[in-house]
Scaffold this motif. Structure first.
Motif, PDB file in Angstrom:
ATOM      1  N   UNK A  79      -9.285 124.008   2.818  1.00 26.83           N
ATOM      2  CA  UNK A  79     -10.585 124.422   2.309  1.00 26.83           C
ATOM      3  C   UNK A  79     -11.042 123.451   1.229  1.00 26.83           C
ATOM      4  N   UNK A  80     -12.319 123.122   1.236  1.00 28.26           N
ATOM      5  CA  UNK A  80     -12.915 122.286   0.200  1.00 28.26           C
ATOM      6  C   UNK A  80     -13.868 123.146  -0.619  1.00 28.26           C
ATOM      7  N   UNK A  81     -13.580 123.265  -1.916  1.00 27.75           N
ATOM      8  CA  UNK A  81     -14.383 124.105  -2.803  1.00 27.75           C
ATOM      9  C   UNK A  81     -14.700 123.323  -4.071  1.00 27.75           C
ATOM     10  N   UNK A  82     -15.587 123.879  -4.883  1.00 27.71           N
ATOM     11  CA  UNK A  82     -15.908 123.306  -6.186  1.00 27.71           C
ATOM     12  C   UNK A  82     -15.432 124.263  -7.269  1.00 27.71           C
ATOM     13  N   UNK A  83     -14.604 123.782  -8.163  1.00 23.64           N
ATOM     14  CA  UNK A  83     -14.072 124.587  -9.263  1.00 23.64           C
ATOM     15  C   UNK A  83     -14.332 123.840 -10.562  1.00 23.64           C
ATOM     16  N   UNK A  84     -15.036 124.468 -11.477  1.00 21.15           N
ATOM     17  CA  UNK A  84     -15.363 123.861 -12.763  1.00 21.15           C
ATOM     18  C   UNK A  84     -16.007 122.487 -12.588  1.00 21.15           C
ATOM     19  N   UNK A  85     -16.855 122.376 -11.564  1.00 25.11           N
ATOM     20  CA  UNK A  85     -17.565 121.134 -11.313  1.00 25.11           C
ATOM     21  C   UNK A  85     -16.756 120.062 -10.626  1.00 25.11           C
ATOM     22  N   UNK A  86     -15.508 120.357 -10.248  1.00 25.90           N
ATOM     23  CA  UNK A  86     -14.645 119.372  -9.613  1.00 25.90           C
ATOM     24  C   UNK A  86     -14.490 119.691  -8.125  1.00 25.90           C
ATOM     25  N   UNK A  87     -14.382 118.650  -7.308  1.00 24.71           N
ATOM     26  CA  UNK A  87     -14.115 118.828  -5.878  1.00 24.71           C
ATOM     27  C   UNK A  87     -12.625 119.098  -5.691  1.00 24.71           C
ATOM     28  N   UNK A  88     -12.298 120.274  -5.176  1.00 25.49           N
ATOM     29  CA  UNK A  88     -10.905 120.696  -5.038  1.00 25.49           C
ATOM     30  C   UNK A  88     -10.621 120.998  -3.571  1.00 25.49           C
ATOM     31  N   UNK A  89      -9.548 120.405  -3.063  1.00 25.64           N
ATOM     32  CA  UNK A  89      -9.097 120.701  -1.695  1.00 25.64           C
ATOM     33  C   UNK A  89      -7.859 121.584  -1.783  1.00 25.64           C
ATOM     34  N   UNK A  90      -7.923 122.761  -1.163  1.00 21.39           N
ATOM     35  CA  UNK A  90      -6.801 123.690  -1.143  1.00 21.39           C
ATOM     36  C   UNK A  90      -6.238 123.788   0.259  1.00 21.39           C
ATOM     37  N   UNK A  91      -4.939 123.894   0.347  1.00 28.79           N
ATOM     38  CA  UNK A  91      -4.256 124.051   1.623  1.00 28.79           C
ATOM     39  C   UNK A  91      -3.416 125.318   1.586  1.00 28.79           C
ATOM     40  N   UNK A  92      -3.596 126.188   2.581  1.00 29.34           N
ATOM     41  CA  UNK A  92      -2.807 127.414   2.716  1.00 29.34           C
ATOM     42  C   UNK A  92      -1.840 127.237   3.879  1.00 29.34           C
ATOM     43  N   UNK A  93      -0.556 127.394   3.598  1.00 30.89           N
ATOM     44  CA  UNK A  93       0.482 127.156   4.605  1.00 30.89           C
ATOM     45  C   UNK A  93       1.308 128.419   4.803  1.00 30.89           C
ATOM     46  N   UNK A  94       1.421 128.938   6.042  1.00 28.06           N
ATOM     47  CA  UNK A  94       2.262 130.125   6.263  1.00 28.06           C
ATOM     48  C   UNK A  94       3.718 129.813   5.945  1.00 28.06           C
ATOM     49  N   UNK A  95       4.316 130.656   5.099  1.00 27.32           N
ATOM     50  CA  UNK A  95       5.680 130.403   4.639  1.00 27.32           C
ATOM     51  C   UNK A  95       6.687 131.388   5.224  1.00 27.32           C
ATOM     52  N   UNK A  96       6.316 132.673   5.283  1.00 23.40           N
ATOM     53  CA  UNK A  96       7.218 133.656   5.878  1.00 23.40           C
ATOM     54  C   UNK A  96       6.423 134.832   6.414  1.00 23.40           C
ATOM     55  N   UNK A  97       7.100 135.643   7.233  1.00 22.07           N
ATOM     56  CA  UNK A  97       6.428 136.701   7.973  1.00 22.07           C
ATOM     57  C   UNK A  97       7.221 138.002   7.857  1.00 22.07           C
TER      58      UNK A  97
END
Length: 307
Positions: free
Chosen positions: A183-201
């Motif tokens: 996901x690409x979002x803006x936080x506090x005026x900065x371009x931030x790329x977040x990655x969500x990775x499945x770890x356990x189920x």
């Protein structure tokens, strides 16, 4: 991870500082924020870290500390990255002021107050937008878990074989289709790329049985193996009935600020799939004289009368 320590640099006059939080590294006019902040693992908020140390129970999993070098030096105090001269950081729709070119660097946390020879360039040059660039990473780190947990992450689906009907006493194979998401979002005026990775189920089968947390996502098997192949994520129902099965996936995350290095997020995002109804039937056997083609009313044939 239990703590995230961040190091950044900012231009400013050299001076004595009696604040016990602050320290100056071997780079002239550089403020070392490593000694000021850590992230409280229970709250996700900034907390003072006197001397930049932490005990073994809160040591971060990431062995490195990071620095956004506003001097934009690549290899030493007198070697400026040519890309910094060419890089422009104009004001944007979310940033009314021009940004600052930086080179992202890393150094092992084992090195206290790293000198310029200890920092290794990892990405850049890139733009950093903040009137106080020495604070922007720490401010983002203080809220990143909350932002991460609000992302529209797709929990995937829970699949079952056979479905929707399965047999009492036979294995039912469960698996999931969830995947890593960015996901690409803006936080506090900065371009931030977040990655969500499945770890356990964690599988909840609806009859009181559960499996997990486990790193095993399961997998699809051929139809011919449905009633005989016991996989690592299979479940056997011992009673007939209709059961609501669900799957909860724990996602871990990383975030990158303005194309900087990926930093781990302290905490997880737990998402549960909508319930899937599993109809558990039983089987019965009987000897019959005729096939259904010969006698459509024979026992067990579609449409045959039952007692």
């Amino acid at each position: 991870m239990a703590a995230v320590l961040l190091a950044l640099t900012a231009y400013g006059p050299a001076h004595a500082d009696t604040d016990s939080w602050a320290g100056y590294n071997n780079q002239q006019d550089a403020l070392d924020v490593t000694s000021r902040f850590k992230i409280d693992p229970s709250t996700g908020q900034l907390a003072p870290s006197i001397g930049g140390t932490s005990n073994s129970s809160t040591a971060a999993d990431d062995p490195n500390q990071y620095l956004a070098d506003t001097h934009c030096r690549a290899d030493g105090p007198d070697t400026k990255d040519p890309g910094c001269d060419a890089l422009e950081c104009p004001a944007t729709a979310t940033n009314s002021e021009a940004g600052t070119p930086v080179i992202w660097k890393e150094a092992p946390k084992a090195i206290t107050n790293p000198g310029w020879t200890d920092w290794i360039p990892v990405s850049g040059p890139t733009c950093l937008y903040d009137p106080q660039p020495e604070n922007v990473l720490a401010n983002i780190a203080a809220r990143i878990l909350t932002d991460f947990q609000q992302l529209p992450v797709n929990p995937g689906t829970l699949e079952a074989q056979p479905f929707p009907h399965t047999l009492k006493g036979g294995p039912t194979n469960f698996y999931t289709t969830t995947a890593e998401q960015g996901f690409d979002v803006t936080i506090l005026g900065q371009a931030v790329h977040l990655t969500a990775t499945p770890a356990n189920y964690t599988y909840t089968f609806g009859d009181g049985g559960t499996l997990g947390p486990t790193p095993v996502a399961g997998y699809s098997i051929p139809e011919a193996d449905w009633l005989t192949n016991q996989t690592r994520t299979s479940h056997t129902y011992t009673e007939t009935g209709n059961y609501q099965a669900t799957l909860t996936t724990a996602f871990t995350g990383t975030y990158s600020v303005n194309n900087g290095p990926p930093l781990p997020i302290n905490g997880t995002l737990n998402l549960t799939t909508p319930a899937k109804t599993i109809h558990v039937w039983k089987t019965e056997r009987a000897l019959v004289a005729d096939t259904c083609q010969q006698n459509p009313n024979s026992w067990g044939c579609p449409g045959a009368k039952t007692d």
